[in-house]
Scaffold this motif. Structure first.
Motif, short mmCIF file in Angstrom:
data_model
loop_
_atom_site.label_atom_id
_atom_site.label_comp_id
_atom_site.label_asym_id
_atom_site.label_seq_id
_atom_site.Cartn_x
_atom_site.Cartn_y
_atom_site.Cartn_z
N ALA A 127 10.66 2.43 -9.37
CA ALA A 127 11.27 3.32 -8.38
C ALA A 127 10.58 3.17 -7.03
O ALA A 127 9.35 3.07 -6.94
CB ALA A 127 11.15 4.77 -8.86
N LEU A 128 11.38 3.15 -5.99
CA LEU A 128 10.86 3.02 -4.63
C LEU A 128 11.03 4.32 -3.87
O LEU A 128 11.92 5.12 -4.16
CB LEU A 128 11.58 1.89 -3.88
N LYS A 129 10.19 4.51 -2.90
CA LYS A 129 10.27 5.70 -2.06
C LYS A 129 11.49 5.62 -1.14
O LYS A 129 11.95 4.52 -0.79
CB LYS A 129 9.02 5.83 -1.19
N SER A 130 11.96 6.77 -0.73
CA SER A 130 12.93 6.81 0.36
C SER A 130 12.14 6.83 1.67
O SER A 130 10.97 7.22 1.70
CB SER A 130 13.81 8.04 0.26
N PRO A 131 12.74 6.38 2.76
CA PRO A 131 12.00 6.30 4.03
C PRO A 131 11.34 7.61 4.44
O PRO A 131 10.28 7.59 5.06
CB PRO A 131 13.07 5.86 5.03
N ASP A 132 11.94 8.74 4.09
CA ASP A 132 11.32 9.99 4.50
C ASP A 132 10.06 10.33 3.70
O ASP A 132 9.37 11.30 4.00
CB ASP A 132 12.32 11.15 4.44
N GLN A 133 9.78 9.51 2.67
CA GLN A 133 8.56 9.71 1.89
C GLN A 133 7.42 8.79 2.35
O GLN A 133 6.32 8.87 1.82
CB GLN A 133 8.85 9.46 0.40
N ALA B 21 0.82 -1.21 0.00
CA ALA B 21 0.00 0.00 0.00
C ALA B 21 0.85 1.25 0.00
O ALA B 21 0.49 2.27 -0.62
CB ALA B 21 -0.93 -0.01 1.21
N GLU B 22 1.99 1.20 0.69
CA GLU B 22 2.88 2.36 0.75
C GLU B 22 3.34 2.77 -0.65
O GLU B 22 3.24 3.93 -1.04
CB GLU B 22 4.09 2.03 1.63
N GLU B 23 3.86 1.79 -1.38
CA GLU B 23 4.41 2.12 -2.70
C GLU B 23 3.32 2.33 -3.74
O GLU B 23 3.53 3.00 -4.75
CB GLU B 23 5.36 1.00 -3.15
N LEU B 24 2.16 1.77 -3.48
CA LEU B 24 1.04 1.94 -4.39
C LEU B 24 0.33 3.27 -4.16
O LEU B 24 -0.45 3.74 -4.99
CB LEU B 24 0.05 0.78 -4.18
N ASP B 25 0.60 3.90 -3.03
CA ASP B 25 -0.11 5.13 -2.62
C ASP B 25 -1.60 4.86 -2.51
O ASP B 25 -2.44 5.68 -2.93
CB ASP B 25 0.16 6.29 -3.59
N ALA B 26 -1.91 3.70 -1.96
CA ALA B 26 -3.31 3.33 -1.77
C ALA B 26 -3.84 3.90 -0.47
O ALA B 26 -3.07 4.28 0.42
CB ALA B 26 -3.44 1.81 -1.77
N ASP B 27 -5.14 3.95 -0.36
CA ASP B 27 -5.77 4.29 0.90
C ASP B 27 -5.93 2.99 1.69
O ASP B 27 -6.32 1.97 1.13
CB ASP B 27 -7.14 4.93 0.66
N TRP B 28 -5.65 3.04 2.96
CA TRP B 28 -5.65 1.81 3.75
C TRP B 28 -7.02 1.13 3.75
O TRP B 28 -7.13 -0.09 3.85
CB TRP B 28 -5.20 2.10 5.19
N SER B 29 -8.07 1.91 3.59
CA SER B 29 -9.41 1.34 3.62
C SER B 29 -9.68 0.43 2.43
O SER B 29 -10.61 -0.38 2.46
CB SER B 29 -10.46 2.45 3.66
N GLN B 30 -8.90 0.53 1.38
CA GLN B 30 -9.14 -0.29 0.20
C GLN B 30 -8.27 -1.55 0.18
O GLN B 30 -8.31 -2.32 -0.78
CB GLN B 30 -8.91 0.53 -1.07
N ILE B 31 -7.48 -1.76 1.23
CA ILE B 31 -6.55 -2.87 1.26
C ILE B 31 -7.19 -4.11 1.87
O ILE B 31 -7.84 -4.06 2.90
CB ILE B 31 -5.28 -2.50 2.05
N ARG B 32 -6.99 -5.25 1.22
CA ARG B 32 -7.41 -6.56 1.70
C ARG B 32 -6.19 -7.48 1.69
O ARG B 32 -5.16 -7.15 1.10
CB ARG B 32 -8.49 -7.18 0.81
N ILE C 257 4.10 3.21 6.12
CA ILE C 257 5.13 2.49 6.88
C ILE C 257 5.58 3.38 8.04
O ILE C 257 5.92 4.55 7.85
CB ILE C 257 6.32 2.13 5.97
N GLY C 258 5.57 2.78 9.20
CA GLY C 258 5.95 3.54 10.39
C GLY C 258 4.78 4.18 11.11
O GLY C 258 4.96 4.83 12.13
N ARG C 259 3.57 3.95 10.56
CA ARG C 259 2.38 4.54 11.16
C ARG C 259 1.47 3.43 11.66
O ARG C 259 1.39 2.36 11.04
CB ARG C 259 1.63 5.37 10.11
N ASP C 260 0.80 3.63 12.77
CA ASP C 260 -0.15 2.63 13.27
C ASP C 260 -1.37 2.59 12.36
O ASP C 260 -2.03 3.61 12.15
CB ASP C 260 -0.60 2.97 14.69
#
Length: 727
Positions: free
Chosen positions: A189-195, A83-94, A199-202
């Motif tokens: 291309a992958l994000k850098s951690p500061d992007q 979801a992070e790299e897809l820039d998805a909204d968490w509500s749409q993830i299964r 990831i890193g969020r509850d």
């Protein structure tokens, strides 16, 4: 297909089979497999099994997880990476379990598909992010083509594709069919951690709602038309075999359909669970105990102790000159530790369902932790090719290593039972908790003998440790992990220490017994962590050093990440302050499975002499914390699991070899009233993530023991602590 939906629910299957999808697959090596997975998506809506990401026309995103979910969080963790790299909204993830397919879903740490060693997150960090990034790139490319705009001008946020200049925007679902025709980028291309935004969020766990509402399906929920329930009578002595059986009374029990001998014992087939259990009770079996273990726990302990007292075993690790070290010492210390057999005791005992499908494939539903091994075993016993076996991995109610069977004994037993009845009728093989606790496959009984020496200044100048235990790996498909005659799982956490000790040696003796053994949550670290951290604490005290300052001094530059957790935990606990009257603080630090954990405890003694742990301060460095809330939960769970074992648990053999314990009344889990308050600090890190399923367990025992020593003057060395401390 593997999912949490009931296998008998055709609507669910039809929905998935008929959905128009964009499919992206990824595994190792990453780029070739991303490319290999591009073909299956098509206008017909069919999808390939080698998929990690599925984007449906309703914009839901399903992440196919190659690791079993039994409470440790891979569904949420792996889905977060995508979801992070897809820039998805968490509500749409299964999320759903992947099918058994080692070619696509092999764990990079094992070479086969499986879950263990706290590797699920670590082994998935790059490929799952690449799968998400590839899917995003294809969606963006499709939108650019449809809108006739440059792809570089398109942004994606919370599952919405935008082109700011034209004001156009769309959902993933709107472009799923078109995106399926795009070429998969070889190196997205992958994000850098500061992007990172996820990831890193509850985030909420994907499996929590279904589990808490009862909607989630476990193996026990699987029913097939005409299915029989099977229970097996196993021997009461480990290693015994059936000599003869009189099943006439069992067959007379209403509901009992059949009784068959299989290699594990005698299988009783009932139309329901009750009849199968009643039929098993009516069996009259004569057991051949010739090859069984007849020694008691006490006799085995004495035998193992005699082994370590004879002298060093095979060298597992050493540096410096151990003899010179003891020669330089002015004071010598010795200690012996005894660690019992332990049962995994998951809330859901083992179970599995097997059915011959109309297409000739064998369908198996079970909480498989080693899908490749189970699939191969089932195929071998059934006499079919592995490709003819479909393993549907189910959610499972805990494992702690129990479902990661190198010999795949449960899958073999399930297949034998199915085959013995003719192979046409679906069966569900069930273990009761008594079957599981008394049926073998335990953490090995292990003893340690340690010797150490201090010089005149209180410095540790010699460290010699000898371990005796049964091998988990010997005779299993993982026997290759035995290095130079030493089972590496016996000595992990001991052969290399985070402390700079000038003269050190660790040796091991592999002992023999018919008792079958298996890795238990955090494996060798459960006993090596205890022996090392308590003996070290004693040496530091004898040398006049503070437990925290002394450890930090020994860590030096050798283990800065573990040192950072120690400093953090010490700050949280306000180390150095006086404990309340009747209380004491204890500390322990253990690195296991690539993660670093320190725990400090506040302990008092109850009227029965047993420790009462009031609070635990825990600091963990597991690299990038994909979901800090899951990391915290795993530390809390590990502390509770480890504390219950160290206080209460032992699987014991009575004289003659029969197992004494049978259920939670004599093999208790930690009670809620015994669970301490826990404070967890997750160290911020940019290092690649490591595991947290196991590393929370090892430090709690020695931390408590070190506090107990301050209260009583002695370290509990005969485990569990009730054997050393209770009146």
């Amino acid at each position: 297909m593997s999912s949490t939906a009931p296998p008998t629910n055709p609507a669910r299957r039809q929905f998935i089979a008929g959905a128009s999808t964009l499919v992206v697959g990824a595994s190792l090596p990453i780029a070739p497999r991303l490319q290999a997975a591009t073909g299956p998506a098509s206008d017909s809506g069919t999808f390939a099994p080698n998929a990690f990401v599925r984007v449906n026309e309703d914009s839901t995103v399903t992440v196919i997880v190659k690791h079993i979910e039994f409470g440790q969080g891979p569904w949420t963790g792996l889905a977060t990476m995508v979801a992070e790299e897809l820039d998805a909204d968490w509500s749409q993830i299964r999320a759903e379990h992947a099918p058994a397919n080692a070619a696509l879903y092999a764990n990079a740490a094992f070479g086969v598909q499986g879950t263990g060693g706290s590797t699920a997150i670590a082994s998935s960090y790059l490929p799952m992010r690449q799968a998400g990034a590839a899917a995003r790139a294809m969606l963006v490319s499709a939108a650019a083509r449809a809108w006739d705009v440059p792809a570089g001008e398109i942004t994606v946020s919370s599952g919405i594709i935008n082109h700011a200049a034209s004001g156009k925007q769309g959902t993933f679902g709107e472009f799923a069919r078109l995106a399926a025709t795009e070429e998969v980028p070889a190196e997205p291309a992958l994000k850098s951690p500061d992007q990172f935004t996820l990831i890193g969020r509850d985030t909420r766990k994907l499996d929590t709602q279904a589990k808490t509402t009862g909607a989630a399906d476990f193996t026990l929920d699987v029913y097939r038309p005409g299915m029989l329930t099977v229970v097996v009578a196993h021997p009461s002595r480990l290693g015994a075999k059936v000599a003869s059986v009189d099943d006439s009374a069992a067959r007379a029990v209403p509901g009992v359909v059949d009784v068959r001998r299989i290699s594990a014992g005698v299988a009783v087939y009932g139309r329901d669970t009750y009849s199968a259990l009643q039929g098993r009770k009516a069996l009259e079996i004569t057991w051949d105990d010739t090859a069984s273990e007849k020694r008691s726990t006490e006799q085995l302990e004495q035998a193992w102790l005699a082994t370590v007292r004879k002298g060093p075993g095979t060298v597992a690790g050493s540096h410096g000159d151990i003899d010179a070290g003891f020669g330089a010492g002015t004071e010598t210390f010795e200690a012996e530790y005894v660690f019992p057999y332990l049962v995994h005791a998951p809330m859901e005992p083992l179970d599995g369902v097997m059915e011959l499908g109309e297409d000739g494939h064998l369908d198996v539903w079970m909480g498989s932790q080693l899908q490749t091994v189970d699939q191969g075993t089932i195929a071998a016993v059934a006499g079919v090719e592995p490709t003819k076996v479909r393993v549907h991995t189910m959610l499972a109610g805990g494992s702690f290593g129990r479902r990661a069977q190198p010999t795949s004994h449960f899958a073999a037993e399930l297949t034998e039972a199915w085959k013995a009845h003719g192979g046409e009728t679906p069966i569900k093989l069930m273990y009761t908790r008594e079957d599981d606790i008394q049926g073998g496959w335990y953490r090995p009984l292990t003893v340690h003998r340690l010797r150490g020496a201090l010089d005149d200044d209180g410095n540790i100048v010699a460290w010699d440790q000898t371990i005796a235990s049964q091998s988990i790996l010997q005779g299993s498909p993982f026997e290759g992990m035995i290095v130079n005659g030493v089972d590496t799982t016996m000595v992990e956490g001991a052969r290399e220490l985070p402390y700079a000790l000038s003269n050190m040696r660790v040796t091991a003796h592999m002992t023999e017994s018919p008792v079958t053994t298996l890795w238990w949550r955090s494996v060798g670290h459960t006993h090596t962590g205890y022996a090392v951290e308590t003996f070290l604490d004693e040496l530091l005290e004898a040398g006049g050093q503070d437990p925290v300052a002394g450890r930090l001094a020994l860590m030096g530059d050798k283990s800065p990440r573990l040192a950072a957790t120690l400093e953090r935990a010490a700050k949280m606990a306000q180390w150095g302050r006086e404990a309340e009257p009747g209380h004491a603080f204890g500390v322990a630090c253990v690195e296991s499975f690539g993660s670093f954990v320190t725990q400090i405890v506040d302990v008092s003694l109850g009227d029965d002499g047993m420790p009462h742990v009031h609070k635990v301060w825990c600091a963990v460095d597991c690299g990038v914390a994909i979901n800090p809330n899951v990391v915290t939960a795993q530390m809390e769970g590990g502390i509770g699991y480890g504390l219950g074992a160290i206080l209460h648990n032992a699987l014991e053999l009575a004289p003659g070899g029969t197992v004494r314990q049978s259920n939670f009344h004599d093999y208790p889990s930690l009670r809620l009233s015994e669970m301490p308050e826990v404070a967890v600090a997750v160290i911020a890190s940019r290092e690649a993530p490591t595991g947290v399923g196991e590393p929370g367990v090892p430090p709690i025992g020695p931390a408590v023991a070190n506090a107990v020593r301050k209260l009583t003057g002695g370290t509990p060395r005969l485990l569990p602590m009730r054997r050393s401390l209770s009146a």
